[in-house]
Design a protein around this motif. Structure first.
Motif, PDB file in Angstrom:
ATOM      1  N   ASN A  36     -15.385 -15.986  18.922  1.00  0.00           N
ATOM      2  CA  ASN A  36     -14.003 -16.360  18.677  1.00  0.00           C
ATOM      3  C   ASN A  36     -13.417 -15.462  17.596  1.00  0.00           C
ATOM      4  O   ASN A  36     -14.140 -14.953  16.728  1.00  0.00           O
ATOM      5  CB  ASN A  36     -13.901 -17.821  18.250  1.00  0.00           C
ATOM      6  N   MET A  47     -10.665 -15.370  14.566  1.00  0.00           N
ATOM      7  CA  MET A  47      -9.801 -16.160  13.693  1.00  0.00           C
ATOM      8  C   MET A  47      -8.939 -15.201  12.889  1.00  0.00           C
ATOM      9  O   MET A  47      -9.448 -14.312  12.204  1.00  0.00           O
ATOM     10  CB  MET A  47     -10.637 -17.043  12.767  1.00  0.00           C
ATOM     11  N   ARG A  88      -6.453 -19.602  11.653  1.00  0.00           N
ATOM     12  CA  ARG A  88      -6.348 -20.130  13.010  1.00  0.00           C
ATOM     13  C   ARG A  88      -7.043 -19.204  13.992  1.00  0.00           C
ATOM     14  O   ARG A  88      -7.016 -17.970  13.838  1.00  0.00           O
ATOM     15  CB  ARG A  88      -4.882 -20.295  13.420  1.00  0.00           C
ATOM     16  N   ASP A  89      -7.645 -19.809  15.016  1.00  0.00           N
ATOM     17  CA  ASP A  89      -8.243 -19.021  16.087  1.00  0.00           C
ATOM     18  C   ASP A  89      -7.151 -18.394  16.942  1.00  0.00           C
ATOM     19  O   ASP A  89      -6.081 -18.974  17.157  1.00  0.00           O
ATOM     20  CB  ASP A  89      -9.139 -19.894  16.972  1.00  0.00           C
ATOM     21  N   LEU A  90      -7.463 -17.217  17.416  1.00  0.00           N
ATOM     22  CA  LEU A  90      -6.526 -16.504  18.283  1.00  0.00           C
ATOM     23  C   LEU A  90      -6.545 -17.142  19.663  1.00  0.00           C
ATOM     24  O   LEU A  90      -7.560 -17.123  20.355  1.00  0.00           O
ATOM     25  CB  LEU A  90      -6.901 -15.026  18.366  1.00  0.00           C
ATOM     26  N   THR A  91      -5.421 -17.701  20.067  1.00  0.00           N
ATOM     27  CA  THR A  91      -5.305 -18.350  21.371  1.00  0.00           C
ATOM     28  C   THR A  91      -4.679 -17.376  22.361  1.00  0.00           C
ATOM     29  O   THR A  91      -4.064 -16.370  21.975  1.00  0.00           O
ATOM     30  CB  THR A  91      -4.439 -19.608  21.261  1.00  0.00           C
ATOM     31  N   PRO A  92      -4.802 -17.663  23.661  1.00  0.00           N
ATOM     32  CA  PRO A  92      -4.144 -16.790  24.656  1.00  0.00           C
ATOM     33  C   PRO A  92      -2.649 -16.686  24.447  1.00  0.00           C
ATOM     34  O   PRO A  92      -2.052 -15.624  24.670  1.00  0.00           O
ATOM     35  CB  PRO A  92      -4.499 -17.472  25.985  1.00  0.00           C
ATOM     36  N   GLU A  93      -1.996 -17.775  24.010  1.00  0.00           N
ATOM     37  CA  GLU A  93      -0.560 -17.728  23.795  1.00  0.00           C
ATOM     38  C   GLU A  93      -0.205 -16.781  22.657  1.00  0.00           C
ATOM     39  O   GLU A  93       0.731 -15.977  22.754  1.00  0.00           O
ATOM     40  CB  GLU A  93      -0.032 -19.133  23.484  1.00  0.00           C
ATOM     41  N   ARG A  94      -0.939 -16.856  21.554  1.00  0.00           N
ATOM     42  CA  ARG A  94      -0.661 -15.972  20.425  1.00  0.00           C
ATOM     43  C   ARG A  94      -1.089 -14.552  20.703  1.00  0.00           C
ATOM     44  O   ARG A  94      -0.587 -13.604  20.077  1.00  0.00           O
ATOM     45  CB  ARG A  94      -1.342 -16.510  19.173  1.00  0.00           C
ATOM     46  N   SER A  95      -2.016 -14.364  21.640  1.00  0.00           N
ATOM     47  CA  SER A  95      -2.417 -13.006  22.008  1.00  0.00           C
ATOM     48  C   SER A  95      -1.232 -12.240  22.573  1.00  0.00           C
ATOM     49  O   SER A  95      -1.096 -11.031  22.372  1.00  0.00           O
ATOM     50  CB  SER A  95      -3.555 -13.052  23.033  1.00  0.00           C
ATOM     51  N   ASP A 153       0.137 -15.906  10.195  1.00  0.00           N
ATOM     52  CA  ASP A 153      -1.295 -15.759   9.936  1.00  0.00           C
ATOM     53  C   ASP A 153      -1.576 -14.786   8.804  1.00  0.00           C
ATOM     54  O   ASP A 153      -2.744 -14.561   8.466  1.00  0.00           O
ATOM     55  CB  ASP A 153      -2.010 -15.282  11.207  1.00  0.00           C
TER      56      ASP A 153
END
Length: 923
Positions: free
Chosen positions: A540, A542, A546-553, A575
């Motif tokens: 994962n 971070m 926060r973890d990098l989500t597909p939406e934030r990618s 972030d």
């Protein structure tokens, strides 16, 4: 059943098994009576004949034997074999041996010395409808019959006694062996026909109780009873109801005891027959077999026994003392036993594989023979032959795993063994499924069978670490444990008995290449590159907290391939953490953490801090100021909208959860002003004021005492043509570095007026300006744009030079320490500034000088001058220093200076000056 057998033979073909059994034993040279065409061997061994069917004929086939009685062919069933003196035994490797008594039911007997034996062997393949038939004819000679012969074979006991009249007389003296009683006087003229089979009246069996039978009943029960020209023969199976067990010195022996009554006319003759065969007496160790045979048996009716001969044999055939010594056998006597020892694993026996509770065992089998010859009381003798198959107990032989894995080559190389040659590897169950040996090799595994001359073999397996059947487990950051779980499935031939063995092999390798993070910044974004290493993207990411989500990618423009990933994060993204503020930049930091979610391992921890252009504090020349307060990481609980200037009413013009923006005039919101020797400083402060943040106020009457301290001092320092801003700092983070100073500008202008009205001024395009000698020059020094009425502009020094360089020589002082130069004959004149048309008169100074030229030794050095001034900004209320200095009275002109001012020189010279050149004009 046919389908099952077909499947088995597809797994292990008959040809494969024949290859296996051929290598199992080192057979000795074949006897001369071996028939290579039929694969049959016949041998005469004393009172028995041995027929051997070679494995090459027997393997993969069904073998049946027939007894031939003249023209009659009788299938050799188990009851018939017991009754008539046949025994059949097969070893696991396909060799079959048949032992036939010379006194069997069907032998052609000539004078009890020559015996013709006929048999037939039928061989039928499992998948063949037809069968091969082989005739066996063998003549054996044996004329050394003892008065009593006893044979203990595998499946029957046989006793024969001499029934001739002369022998009967002798037997009367030994009633336990064979005795005769007559109602008439016995004479030598009695015919042998009296004791023929046809004269048998009855038979009495001792169990040990008496049980009488007529001959026909005895034969129907399964006993074999025959007479030859000179002998009475009795044969019994070990499990016949009239047999019993007698324990002799701890050795169980099976006993059959019968008295046969012969009757003819008025005489009756009795013959006693007894046979006793051991069924125990064997002691085992891991290396040795010990067979104890009682020295005194139920066969002996006298204590005066003398052993005349004692011979050892194997498989019914005698061996001499040299052979015994060579093979490690011994035959000795004690007070109570005849003791035979045989080493486990000797060449005359064989090992066989077995499965016990799905565990691999082996058993050693050997068939020793003991042949004794003894006499009782010096009279009649007994020859006693025991064929005694011995099988050791099942000996567990759990397979041993040997790991030859070369970790650096990343290939499992494992060995499993040892097994006997009758074990065949059928398939292997891996973590992903079952593969036959053929399938495993086709897939790329290397499965080999390794054979050894001692009759054993092992199985070797090679599997690459990278194959999916290998289970990988990363136990720490850089170490991987590779596990190869295996279930081997075997068959034991020829019974096709299955068994399995489970094992697992592990290898530990420091082969993990951890992912790495690198980055750089431009003026707007963090640019991050992540290299996956050899783990793939099994982690994962971070950013910040926060973890990098597909939406934030999508927001961060993430791009990736099989080995790398890149992303761009704006420095104002949520972030990103803010560390420090500078007047024209913001120091921001992006924390990137790569972590493994299963074990919560931190794989790579990367931080990148950069300065991004951003105006934080501005000081304007008109005295207004702006400041941007940022919630930095050291005061993470700050609420920016609650910040104020010194005057709590002065709140941010704009705020969000990270910023607060202030804009205010220098003479408002509690701003202070301080002068330092001509330098002026405006200062204010941004803080939380007296009101704690909402999050820190009392909740339900409970006050939370902790209030984050946040204090930002905003200062502007003004000097002539230069403005500097001192940046803020926060407490209590004393270790935080102070930010750099920001920059602004306060304009002070020196200009030349057209005349004494000071309404019009020369502009840059008008220079150089020409003036006649001693004509007035009207100068004005002005502080531009400032709106602070408390500031007064003071001229400290003004002087003239020939060049633009203010420090060049020669130099003539016009104003010194705020006063006119009293040594100047043409004195500088100050002109007051009236408030008419001027908003702030204190911001302007005006003076007049007469045009002059520099001369030395009565020579004009140059026909131009450049005027320079130093200005100070003072508080109008300041009462000391240069700001309020009193000037002295004029003094007489001094002429001691070598360089002097000459107002009468009229030489004209034009030159271009960036600061404004004034030329001496001649007209």
């Amino acid at each position: 059943m046919v389908a099952v057998l077909a499947h088995i033979f597809n797994v292990v073909s008959p040809q494969k098994y024949l290859q296996v059994v051929t290598q199992q034993r080192n057979f000795k040279a074949l006897p001369q009576n071996f028939n290579p065409r039929t694969g049959l061997i016949t041998e005469c061994l004393g009172s028995v004949m041995r027929l051997t069917v070679d494995k090459s004929l027997a393997f993969g086939s069904q073998i049946e034997f027939d007894a031939i009685n003249g023209s009659q062919v009788l299938p050799l069933t188990t009851p018939l074999a017991v009754k008539c003196g046949f025994s059949v035994e097969s070893d696991p490797w396909g060799k079959t041996r048949v032992l036939v008594s010379l006194l069997n039911c069907f032998a052609k007997n000539e004078d009890d010395s020559e015996f013709d034996l006929n048999m037939r062997v039928r061989v039928r393949g499992i998948n063949k409808a037809e069968q091969d038939v082989f005739e066996v004819e063998k003549t054996c000679t044996y004329n050394q019959w003892a008065p009593r012969e006893i044979l203990c074979d595998r499946n029957y006991m046989e006793v024969s006694v001499n029934r001739l009249p002369g022998e009967i007389t002798a037997l009367k003296r030994q009633p336990r062996m064979a005795k005769e009683q007559t109602f008439d006087q016995w004479t030598d003229t009695v015919s042998e026909a009296i004791t023929s089979r046809y004269n048998i009246w009855r038979m009495v069996f001792f169990t040990p109780k008496q049980k009488a039978m007529v001959l026909e009943d005895a034969l129907n029960t399964g006993y074999g009873i025959t007479t030859t020209r000179s002998r009475l023969v009795l044969r019994s199976g070990y499990d016949m109801p009239e047999t019993y067990v007698e324990n002799v010195n701890g050795v169980p022996m099976k006993v059959i005891r019968v008295t046969t009554y012969f009757k003819k006319q008025w005489s009756v003759t009795m013959l006693d027959t007894v046979a006793a065969c051991p069924t125990g007496g064997v002691v085992f160790t891991d290396e040795l077999i010990t067979w104890n045979f009682p020295l005194v048996t139920p066969l002996m009716s006298s204590t005066e026994n003398k052993i005349i001969g004692m011979v050892m044999g194997i498989d019914g055939k005698q061996i001499d003392s040299a052979q015994m010594a060579d093979r490690g056998y011994s035959l000795t006597t004690t007070d109570t036993f005849i003791v035979m020892t045989l080493p486990v694993g000797g060449q005359d026996g064989y090992y066989k594989s077995h499965c016990v509770n799905d565990q691999y065992h082996i058993r050693y089998t050997i068939e020793p023979m003991l042949e004794l010859f003894w006499s009782e009381g010096g009279f009649d003798a007994t020859r006693y032959k025991v064929l005694f198959p011995i099988k050791t107990p099942f000996m567990p032989r759990p397979p041993q795993s040997v790991d030859y894995t070369a970790v650096d080559q990343k290939v499992f190389d494992v060995l499993l063994g040892t097994f006997l040659y009758d074990v065949e590897l059928v398939n292997i169950t891996f973590s992903t499924g079952v593969l036959t040996v053929v399938e495993a090799n086709a897939r790329g595994f290397n499965v080999q069978e390794q054979r050894f001359q001692n009759g054993s073999k092992t199985f070797r397996l090679q599997v690459s670490f990278s194959d999916p059947v290998v289970v990988t487990n990363q136990v720490d950051l850089v170490v991987t444990v590779y596990t190869l779980p295996l279930i081997y499935s075997f068959l034991i031939l020829p019974e096709y008995t299955p068994f399995s063995y489970s094992t697992s092999f592990k290898a530990t390798l420091q082969d993990v290449i951890l992912p790495t993070v690198s980055g750089a910044c431009d003026k707007e974004k963090f640019h991050i590159m992540i290299s996956f290493g050899n783990m793939g993207k099994n982690f994962n990411i971070m950013l910040g907290t926060r973890d990098l989500t597909p939406e934030r990618s999508v927001d961060y423009d993430v791009k990736e391939n099989g080995t790398h990933m890149i992303l761009a994060v704006p420095f104002l993204a949520v972030d990103v953490a803010f560390e420090l503020m500078y007047p024209s930049s913001l120091r921001a930091r992006l924390d990137v953490l790569l972590w493994e979610p299963t074990n919560k391992w931190s794989l790579s921890d990367f931080s990148l801090a950069c300065n991004f252009p951003m105006t934080m504090t501005e000081c304007f020349s008109n005295g207004s100021m702006s400041a941007l307060a940022v919630k930095v990481q050291s005061v993470s609980q700050l609420v920016p909208r609650q910040l104020t200037l010194r005057d709590p009413k002065c709140k941010p013009k704009f705020s969000n959860d990270r910023f607060a923006y202030f804009s205010f005039d220098a003479n408002s919101c509690g701003t202070t002003r301080t002068f330092y020797d001509g330098v002026m400083m405006y200062q204010n402060e941004i803080s939380l004021g007296d009101e704690p943040p909402i999050s820190q106020q009392a909740i339900k009457g409970v006050s939370i005492p902790f209030v984050p301290e946040y204090r930002v001092t905003v200062s502007c320092f003004y000097t002539v043509n230069d403005t500097q801003t001192i940046a803020f700092f926060t407490n209590p983070r004393e270790s935080d570095p102070l930010p750099e100073t920001g920059f602004g500008e306060l304009q002070v202008l020196l200009r030349l007026a057209l005349d004494g009205s000071y309404k019009d001024f020369y502009v840059e395009q008008d220079f150089p300006v020409g003036r006649l000698l001693r004509k007035p020059l009207f100068f004005e020094v002005a502080l531009l744009q400032s709106t602070d009425p408390r500031i007064e502009l003071v001229l400290e020094d003004c002087w003239a030079t020939l060049k633009e360089d203010r420090n060049s020589a020669p130099r003539w002082d016009l104003i010194v320490d705020g006063c006119v130069n009293l040594v100047d004959h043409y004195e500088t004149v100050f002109h007051p500034v009236s408030p008419d048309g001027v908003q702030f008169p204190s911001h302007i100074k005006r003076f007049e000088v007469k045009m002059f030229a520099f001369v030395q030794d009565n020579i004009v050095l140059k026909n131009q001058i450049v005027v320079h001034c130093d200005a100070l900004l003072c508080d109008v209320n300041q009462t000391d220093g240069l700001c309020k200095k009193l000037c002295p009275s004029p003094i007489p002109l001094k002429t001691a200076r070598k360089v002097r001012r000459d107002a009468d020189h009229d030489q004209f010279q034009r030159a271009q000056l960036s600061s404004g050149k004034i030329l001496l004009s001649s007209s």
